[in-house]
Motif scaffolding. Structure first.
Motif, PDB file in Angstrom:
ATOM      1  N   PRO A 131      33.558  -3.561  59.002  1.00 33.60           N
ATOM      2  CA  PRO A 131      33.286  -2.801  57.785  1.00 33.60           C
ATOM      3  C   PRO A 131      34.311  -3.134  56.701  1.00 33.60           C
ATOM      4  N   ARG A 132      33.813  -3.254  55.450  1.00 36.62           N
ATOM      5  CA  ARG A 132      34.728  -3.608  54.359  1.00 36.62           C
ATOM      6  C   ARG A 132      35.583  -2.424  53.941  1.00 36.62           C
ATOM      7  N   LYS A 133      35.020  -1.229  54.090  1.00 38.90           N
ATOM      8  CA  LYS A 133      35.760  -0.025  53.683  1.00 38.90           C
ATOM      9  C   LYS A 133      35.749   0.994  54.814  1.00 38.90           C
ATOM     10  N   LEU A 134      36.919   1.549  55.093  1.00 42.52           N
ATOM     11  CA  LEU A 134      37.039   2.652  56.047  1.00 42.52           C
ATOM     12  C   LEU A 134      37.836   3.728  55.324  1.00 42.52           C
ATOM     13  N   LYS A 135      37.147   4.738  54.833  1.00 39.64           N
ATOM     14  CA  LYS A 135      37.862   5.745  54.043  1.00 39.64           C
ATOM     15  C   LYS A 135      37.734   7.113  54.691  1.00 39.64           C
ATOM     16  N   ILE A 136      38.880   7.751  54.876  1.00 36.83           N
ATOM     17  CA  ILE A 136      38.880   9.117  55.395  1.00 36.83           C
ATOM     18  C   ILE A 136      39.374  10.011  54.263  1.00 36.83           C
ATOM     19  N   VAL A 137      38.521  10.939  53.842  1.00 31.73           N
ATOM     20  CA  VAL A 137      38.838  11.750  52.661  1.00 31.73           C
ATOM     21  C   VAL A 137      38.787  13.240  53.016  1.00 31.73           C
TER      22      VAL A 137
END
Ligand SMILES: [Zn+2]
Length: 353
Positions: free
Chosen positions: A12-18
């Motif tokens: 995956p290009r983006k792994l964002k935890i918000v």
């Protein structure tokens, strides 16, 4: 001299935890724009109740006027063909999948079949399918199949949303992640005994994933730091499977035990709950620190006894004996070759029965 070819993998290009839906929506907007998809080229795939509500809050944040939303009921093959035909008929190029494991599994599977993009937005953390290239689907006899699927282009997780999901699902996620410890050990046993090839990077990634939460023993399950570590661990676990090209780094004898339960006594417990009990057993058989695994599970309320996964003593013994027949994969179970007396003994010694 033997040459060792290089692996080509997709991650995956983006792994964002918000921490809230606003942040998640803003990340999603950037990703969709960078992929070049907006509005009508996207199908929003979700489940019922809370997943759908959460999806609606994302769509509202993004002020998308009339999004095409598709609600998944089951993760079976008829649902796959329905979803595939909706995607094809409407010329969709991207799935934004918002929901539990079932929703994400079917989305990844259809995206793979049609060669389109998929973005994974899990609303809970019950297994490592949130980022893996494997989907679990049911056939018409209710038998589960693990099938190749598309690894998501991006994984976005809103901790506030996940923290509101049922605790039982989070406990199952802990079981699925900690099982990497015994899965990796099984892989090493197979390397030693039958010269199975090991992908060292995948192995390292898998064990690192489990270690994300293993040292957070003192935290509570609803602690944000713990859930963030669980999220990162499960994402990494999924990626370890992409590295090896199969589920080997995150699925050993403990998963064979869980598949045996699925075959013999379906729908008694969640995947990660069955795997947790299997991990204690596998660790014992591998002469690992099974007490540490068990006390970690007990600390977080993850099942450690047969009755907690809906099985009677005789049933769990049958499942353990059946586990060597579910898939061709060399593990500690093939090495020790349990008979009924030994199986009962192992289950008693570990306090599972
Ligand atoms: Zn699993």
């Amino acid at each position: 001299m033997n040459s060792i070819s290089l692996n080509s993998i997709q991650i995956p290009r983006k792994l964002k935890i918000v921490r809230n839906v606003q942040e998640l929506s803003s990340q999603l907007k950037d990703i969709l724009q960078s992929l070049g998809y907006w509005s009508k080229s996207i199908l929003w795939v979700t489940g019922v109740y809370n997943s759908k509500k959460y999806l609606e809050s994302i769509v509202k944040e993004l002020t998308i006027p009339k999004p095409d939303i598709y609600v998944v009921g089951n993760n079976d093959f008829s649902a796959v063909s329905n979803l595939n035909s909706v995607l094809t008929k409407n010329n969709k190029k991207c799935i934004v999948s918002v929901g539990s494991g079932k929703v994400i599994d079917i989305s990844k599977y259809c995206a793979n079949q049609l060669n389109i993009e998929v973005i994974s937005i899990p609303t809970t953390l019950s297994n490592d399918g949130i980022s893996s290239p494997v989907s679990v689907l049911m056939d018409h006899t209710n038998k589960k199949h693990s099938l190749p699927s598309r690894i998501p282009n991006a994984v976005l997780i809103d901790l506030t949303c996940v923290l509101k999901s049922p605790t039982r699902l989070l406990r199952a996620g802990i079981g699925d992640l900690i099982s990497n410890i015994t899965a990796v050990k099984d892989w090493q046993i197979a390397e030693r005994d039958i010269k199975e090839d090991i992908n060292d990077f995948s192995l390292l990634t898998s064990i690192t994933a489990a270690n994300y939460i293993l040292h957070l023993y003192e935290l509570e399950i609803h602690n944000e730091k713990f859930i963030e570590a669980l999220a990162r661990g499960l994402i990494l676990s999924g990626i370890s499977m992409e590295m090896s090209g199969d589920s080997r780094p995150a699925s050993g004898s403990e998963h064979k035990f869980s598949h045996a339960i699925d075959n013999l006594f379906p729908n008694r417990a969640l995947h990660g709950e069955q795997v947790a009990v299997g991990t204690i057993l596998s660790s014992y058989l591998q002469e690992g620190d099974w007490r540490k695994v068990k006390s970690f599970f007990t600390r977080f309320g993850v099942p450690v006894r047969a009755e907690e996964i809906g099985l009677k003593d005789g049933e769990i013994i049958s499942a353990l004996l059946h586990a060597t027949h579910v898939r061709k994969r060399y593990t500690i179970l093939e090495k020790v070759n349990l008979d009924e007396k030994m199986a009962r003994d192992v289950l008693k010694r570990t306090g599972i029965i």
